[in-house]
Scaffold this motif. Structure first.
Motif, PDB file in Angstrom:
ATOM      1  N   MET A 141       0.803  -1.217   0.000  1.00  0.00           N
ATOM      2  CA  MET A 141       0.000   0.000   0.000  1.00  0.00           C
ATOM      3  C   MET A 141       0.840   1.272   0.000  1.00  0.00           C
ATOM      4  N   ARG A 142       2.149   1.153  -0.179  1.00  0.00           N
ATOM      5  CA  ARG A 142       3.013   2.333  -0.055  1.00  0.00           C
ATOM      6  C   ARG A 142       2.639   3.441  -1.032  1.00  0.00           C
ATOM      7  N   ASP A 143       2.284   3.089  -2.260  1.00  0.00           N
ATOM      8  CA  ASP A 143       1.936   4.108  -3.252  1.00  0.00           C
ATOM      9  C   ASP A 143       0.524   4.635  -3.082  1.00  0.00           C
ATOM     10  N   SER A 144      -0.257   3.990  -2.219  1.00  0.00           N
ATOM     11  CA  SER A 144      -1.653   4.392  -2.026  1.00  0.00           C
ATOM     12  C   SER A 144      -1.854   5.250  -0.784  1.00  0.00           C
ATOM     13  N   ILE A 145      -0.863   5.282   0.097  1.00  0.00           N
ATOM     14  CA  ILE A 145      -0.958   6.107   1.302  1.00  0.00           C
ATOM     15  C   ILE A 145      -0.897   7.577   0.888  1.00  0.00           C
ATOM     16  N   PRO A 146      -1.826   8.412   1.382  1.00  0.00           N
ATOM     17  CA  PRO A 146      -1.896   9.808   0.921  1.00  0.00           C
ATOM     18  C   PRO A 146      -0.688  10.661   1.293  1.00  0.00           C
ATOM     19  N   VAL A 147       0.135  10.217   2.244  1.00  0.00           N
ATOM     20  CA  VAL A 147       1.332  10.962   2.632  1.00  0.00           C
ATOM     21  C   VAL A 147       2.545  10.301   1.983  1.00  0.00           C
ATOM     22  N   PRO A 148       3.334  11.038   1.200  1.00  0.00           N
ATOM     23  CA  PRO A 148       4.489  10.434   0.517  1.00  0.00           C
ATOM     24  C   PRO A 148       5.512   9.882   1.521  1.00  0.00           C
ATOM     25  N   GLY A 149       6.159   8.798   1.138  1.00  0.00           N
ATOM     26  CA  GLY A 149       7.191   8.207   1.977  1.00  0.00           C
ATOM     27  C   GLY A 149       8.565   8.786   1.661  1.00  0.00           C
ATOM     28  N   LEU A 150       9.529   8.477   2.514  1.00  0.00           N
ATOM     29  CA  LEU A 150      10.911   8.911   2.317  1.00  0.00           C
ATOM     30  C   LEU A 150      11.763   7.715   1.911  1.00  0.00           C
ATOM     31  N   GLY A 206      -7.657   2.167  -1.610  1.00  0.00           N
ATOM     32  CA  GLY A 206      -7.722   0.796  -1.124  1.00  0.00           C
ATOM     33  C   GLY A 206      -8.889   0.010  -1.674  1.00  0.00           C
ATOM     34  N   ARG A 207      -9.771   0.660  -2.407  1.00  0.00           N
ATOM     35  CA  ARG A 207     -10.952  -0.042  -2.929  1.00  0.00           C
ATOM     36  C   ARG A 207     -10.603  -1.213  -3.839  1.00  0.00           C
ATOM     37  N   PRO A 208      -9.590  -1.090  -4.712  1.00  0.00           N
ATOM     38  CA  PRO A 208      -9.246  -2.262  -5.541  1.00  0.00           C
ATOM     39  C   PRO A 208      -8.844  -3.489  -4.719  1.00  0.00           C
ATOM     40  N   VAL A 209      -8.254  -3.274  -3.531  1.00  0.00           N
ATOM     41  CA  VAL A 209      -7.885  -4.411  -2.685  1.00  0.00           C
ATOM     42  C   VAL A 209      -9.146  -5.119  -2.201  1.00  0.00           C
ATOM     43  N   MET A 210     -10.125  -4.330  -1.745  1.00  0.00           N
ATOM     44  CA  MET A 210     -11.376  -4.925  -1.289  1.00  0.00           C
ATOM     45  C   MET A 210     -12.144  -5.563  -2.447  1.00  0.00           C
TER      46      MET A 210
END
Length: 337
Positions: A225-234, A320-324
């Motif tokens: 889900m890293r690319d789906s989280i609304p806050v960008p990662g480092l 996350g809807r595609p996962v469900m």
């Protein structure tokens, strides 16, 4: 994304057992179950006795505050503390028989350290000391014929094509699915991958619980889900990165392709489907899904389940809807079998 093994030793950030005891007791009955605090009362070790005593003290203080506030007659001494619910649900036939009666069991787990509520190890009941074999049946790194894929877009296109044809091929998965693996149903649990001489009772319990559930036979879906989280990662520096599950699959398939050498495509595909490179142990999965190549805000759980309890949550977790949708698709397919 269910904490099958509880959350003791499976918190997002590791905390000592005494801290787990205080936090779990403060959360009431649910916290005591999730942190398996009743297991301490059943064990004879000195550390377990200290933790059990601390839990009882915190419980009494909490109950005293409730008494003062509500004038309620709360009897904290009469509660049954002899049973560890999470442990029993993994080991007792009373709970295993109903699970065994299902034709198919599916577990979804959030890989790469983005799930605060239900980290990957407890969601997929993995254990660093378990040698239970998981057979790789699909992954975003694999093509439709079982070989290595080139990119996520191709994976998405394969998934759309297979859905349209009504025949989801093994290896064809959407890009958010890292891998799909299957464990065979066993009449008895498999041996651990390695036995630690200093392994404590709690760790031994977790190993037994993990292997007991795996012996039922499961399909495990690891999502990213890293690319789906609304806050960008480092992005992590390279020296902090360890082999991810994607890397492990590529390495195994690369070795497999090199070892096949010359031969027909049909022979190669057959070899891919039966080669030992497709077998990953619980230990392999536990280590390769623990963290990714980036540091992310741990919102993966609410995104994965597409939590929509308010309009703000709906907007935040819509990816996350595609996962469900995939979970619903898997359930329908299992009903049609």
């Amino acid at each position: 994304a269910t904490p099958h093994l509880g959350v003791s030793q499976h918190t997002y950030l590791p905390i000592p057992r005494l801290a787990e005891t205080i936090i779990g007791t403060g959360m009431g009955a649910t916290g005591r179950d999730l942190f398996r605090l009743n297991a301490d009362a059943m064990n004879d070790g000195a550390a377990a006795k200290v933790n059990a005593a601390a839990a009882k003290t915190v419980k009494r203080l909490t109950s005293f505050r409730m008494l003062q506030g509500n004038n309620a007659n709360i009897d904290v001494e009469n509660e049954d503390e002899s049973d560890c619910v999470i442990r029993n649900m993994c080991l007792d036939e009373e709970f295993l028989v109903p699970l065994r009666n299902f034709r198919r069991r599916i577990a979804y787990a959030n890989a790469y350290g983005t799930d605060f509520q239900v980290p990957c190890q407890t969601a997929a009941f993995l254990n660093d000391n378990s040698g239970v074999c998981h057979f790789l049946i699909g992954g975003r790194c694999l093509t439709n014929d079982g070989g290595l894929g080139e990119n996520a877009e191709e994976g998405a296109e394969r998934k759309r094509s297979s859905d349209e044809e009504g025949d989801a091929e093994e290896g064809a998965v959407p890009p958010f699915v890292v891998a799909v693996l299957r464990t065979d149903q066993q009449s008895q649990t498999q041996s651990p991958a390695r036995k630690l001489s200093g392994q404590n009772v709690a760790s031994d319990d977790l190993l037994q619980m993990s292997q007991s559930l795996d012996a039922l036979g499961w399909t495990k879906v690891f999502v990213d889900m890293r690319d789906s989280i609304p806050v960008p990662g480092l992005r992590k520096p390279s020296w902090m990165c360890t082999n991810s599950l994607d890397d492990l699959i590529k390495q195994r398939e690369g070795v497999n392709d090199d070892s096949e050498g010359e031969g027909s495509d049909e022979a190669k595909n057959k070899s891919r489907g039966t080669n030992s490179s497709r077998l990953l142990t619980s230990q392999d999965l536990s280590r390769s899904t623990a963290a990714g190549d980036s540091i992310n805000v741990p919102l993966g759980h609410t995104v994965m389940v597409a939590n929509s309890k308010s309009e703000a949550y709906k907007q935040m977790n819509f990816q996350g809807r595609p996962v469900m949708d995939k979970l619903a698709h898997d359930i329908v397919l299992s009903l049609d079998e």
